[in-house]
Design an enzyme around this catalytic site. Structure first.
Site, PDB file in Angstrom:
ATOM      1  N   SER A 134      15.179  77.075  61.316  1.00  0.00           N
ATOM      2  CA  SER A 134      16.108  76.716  60.134  1.00  0.00           C
ATOM      3  C   SER A 134      16.848  78.219  59.949  1.00  0.00           C
ATOM      4  CB  SER A 134      15.401  76.367  59.132  1.00  0.00           C
ATOM      5  OG  SER A 134      16.529  75.642  58.162  1.00  0.00           O
ATOM      6  N   GLU A 175      18.232  66.023  62.566  1.00  0.00           N
ATOM      7  CA  GLU A 175      17.790  66.858  61.426  1.00  0.00           C
ATOM      8  C   GLU A 175      18.094  66.456  60.163  1.00  0.00           C
ATOM      9  OE1 GLU A 175      16.619  69.884  62.078  1.00  0.00           O
ATOM     10  OE2 GLU A 175      17.196  70.165  64.329  1.00  0.00           O
ATOM     11  N   HIS A 218      14.933  67.368  60.070  1.00  0.00           N
ATOM     12  CA  HIS A 218      14.609  68.672  60.067  1.00  0.00           C
ATOM     13  C   HIS A 218      13.109  69.126  59.653  1.00  0.00           C
ATOM     14  CE1 HIS A 218      16.561  72.577  59.562  1.00  0.00           C
ATOM     15  NE2 HIS A 218      15.761  73.011  58.310  1.00  0.00           N
TER      16      HIS A 218
END
Length: 492
Positions: free
Chosen positions: A180, A298, A391
């Protein structure tokens, strides 16, 4: 049981836990406090007395209440099979959290299983976050600098390069991997002159290499923050309690309309000379192999009313509506209709994470070995909640920590299959760290094949070719290749 090693910085004591030698809370830079609050990381002199590294150091001040925090937060952690004179590949991890939260000591990043399974050395770090780490107040004078948090990451890398051999690691074989926000940082490091000497290889897990700011734009945001907090002088900014700065961050993110895009790396022309995509296109990351990946969906949670604010991306969507033509938006939406109810999640995933990653792979592959992966696997719990391969869902498989706090829900229904998926993706990360090679087709030219981790792994295009074509004439692609601010500002 205690374990000790003699590094350049001095003698350090750790512990042996589950058969792995662990050192926690090692300081790698001077505490960024007082006059150093908004300054780049400074080297730390070694110590004369043995240092006890048996407890994690505090995280940078943030809104998470369950962890100890302090401005004195520049610490790292090391997991090693054993410091026996051998030089093992090093996996250096940069945590995510929108550059505003997180810590290298969180349970999901425990390096025990990864170090033991791969016979590698694992390092996790803390770095400055939010206002303390990323807003650019350099217009206030020499006592303030941009990219303080990124300078911390570079300093941690330099410390590892200089000391890791004593812990069983090879300083000439350091693979930086981040997830991330950590992956955005990882995308920048190989194109930074000050960092590339420490970086042997890079793994990006769900990062957007176009999500950076220009100096002009980010200083405007910093000025807005000072006005929002009613801070009237440099002296007040240096002395205001960190708790007040952190308390104002969330409200400011809403006030300025940037949400989780408020804190970002800045292309400052010094530490970061250029955006990753145009820099890589010019060969700045030459000969540093890279593996670039995302999860399949995600942003599936952004389509759930109760979870839609987990990641606030409204500012990016507003930018799309104001900068892309109506025809471009229509054609792109039409291309995703094949996904039915999951169309919105797939489109957002490509817009925030995947398309820029594909473009990065395309230019990067001209000068260095480049591979891509996609994490498609869903546990039964993920299917039932319709969160799918969302995600961060690849993190427990890479680290081998299925029972870490925030991932327990994913494994509510026992099954042997997650272990097989773990073996596949963790094995590939380890192979890449050790050798710099992977056993599927590399990216080349406009081709970006990805190994898709699922019940049965297979290699497929990272993005369907007809969908990728719809982005060819988008303003998003133009900005990404020219090095323009992802919110629409930038050099023209």
């Amino acid at each position: 049981m205690h374990t000790a090693c003699h590094a350049q910085c001095g003698e350090i004591y750790g512990m042996v836990e589950r058969g792995v030698h662990v050192w926690k809370g090692i300081p790698y830079a001077q505490p960024p406090v007082g006059a150093l609050r908004f300054q780049p990381a400074r080297p730390l002199a070694g110590w004369k007395e043995p240092y006890s590294a048996t407890e994690f150091g505090p995280a940078c001040p943030q809104r998470k209440k369950y962890m100890g925090t302090s401005e004195d937060c520049l610490y790292l952690n090391i997991w090693s099979p054993r410091p026996d004179g051998r030089k093992r590949a090093v996996l250096f991890f940069i945590h995510g959290g929108s550059f505003a939260g997180g810590s290298g000591s969180e349970p999901e990043y425990d390096g025990t299983a990864l170090a033991k399974n791969g016979d590698v050395v694992v390092v996790t770090i803390n770095y400055r976050l939010g206002v303390l780490g990323f807003l650019d107040f350099s217009f206030l004078g020499e006592g303030f600098s941009a990219n303080c948090g990124l300078s911390d990451i570079v300093m941690a890398l330099a410390w590892v390069y200089g000391n890791i051999e004593a812990f069983g690691g090879d300083p000439e074989n350091i693979t930086v991997f981040g997830q991330s926000a950590g992956a955005i940082a990882a995308s920048v490091l190989p194109v930074m002159p000050s960092a590339r000497k420490y970086v042997s290889k890079v793994i990006m897990m769900s990062g957007g290499p176009s999500l950076l700011y220009t100096k002009e734009h980010y200083q405007e945001i910093a000025k807005q923050f000072l006005s929002f907090m009613d801070i009237s002088s440099p002296e007040e900014l240096r002395s205001i309690p960190a708790s007040r700065l952190v308390a104002g961050q969330k409200k400011f993110a809403s006030y300025c309309g940037l949400g989780d895009g408020t804190f970002m790396i800045e292309v400052d022309g010094i530490l970061v000379p250029n955006y990753p995509i145009p820099a890589a296109a010019q060969g700045a990351a030459r000969d540093i192999p890279i593996l670039i990946g995302t999860t399949r969906e995600e942003l599936s949670f952004s389509c759930k009313k109760l979870l839609s604010k987990v990641l606030d991306i409204s500012s990016i969507l507003i930018s799309d509506r104001t900068r892309e033509s109506a025809e471009t938006r229509r054609r792109i939406r039409q291309a995703y209709k094949r996904y039915g109810k999951r169309a919105q999640a797939m489109m957002l995933t490509d817009r925030i994470f995947r398309m820029a990653s594909v473009w990065y792979a395309e230019v990067y592959s001209q000068y260095a070995r480049t591979w891509m992966y996609r994490f498609d696997y869903e546990t039964p719990a993920m299917r039932l909640t319709a969160l799918h391969a969302c995600h961060s869902s690849d993190i427990p498989y890479v680290f081998g920590n299925f029972h870490a706090r925030q991932y327990k829900w994913m494994f509510l229904f026992p099954s042997p299959r997650p272990r097989r998926v773990l073996g596949a993706i963790q094995g590939d990360f380890i192979r890449f760290a050790k050798t710099g090679f992977l056993p599927w087709r590399r990216c080349h030219g406009g081709e970006t094949p990805a190994k898709c981790y699922d019940k049965h792994c297979r290699v497929r295009p990272m993005v369907e070719p007809d969908i990728e074509r719809e982005y060819e004439k988008s303003d998003f692609k133009r900005r990404s290749f020219k090095g323009l601010d992802y919110m629409g500002a930038g050099q023209r």
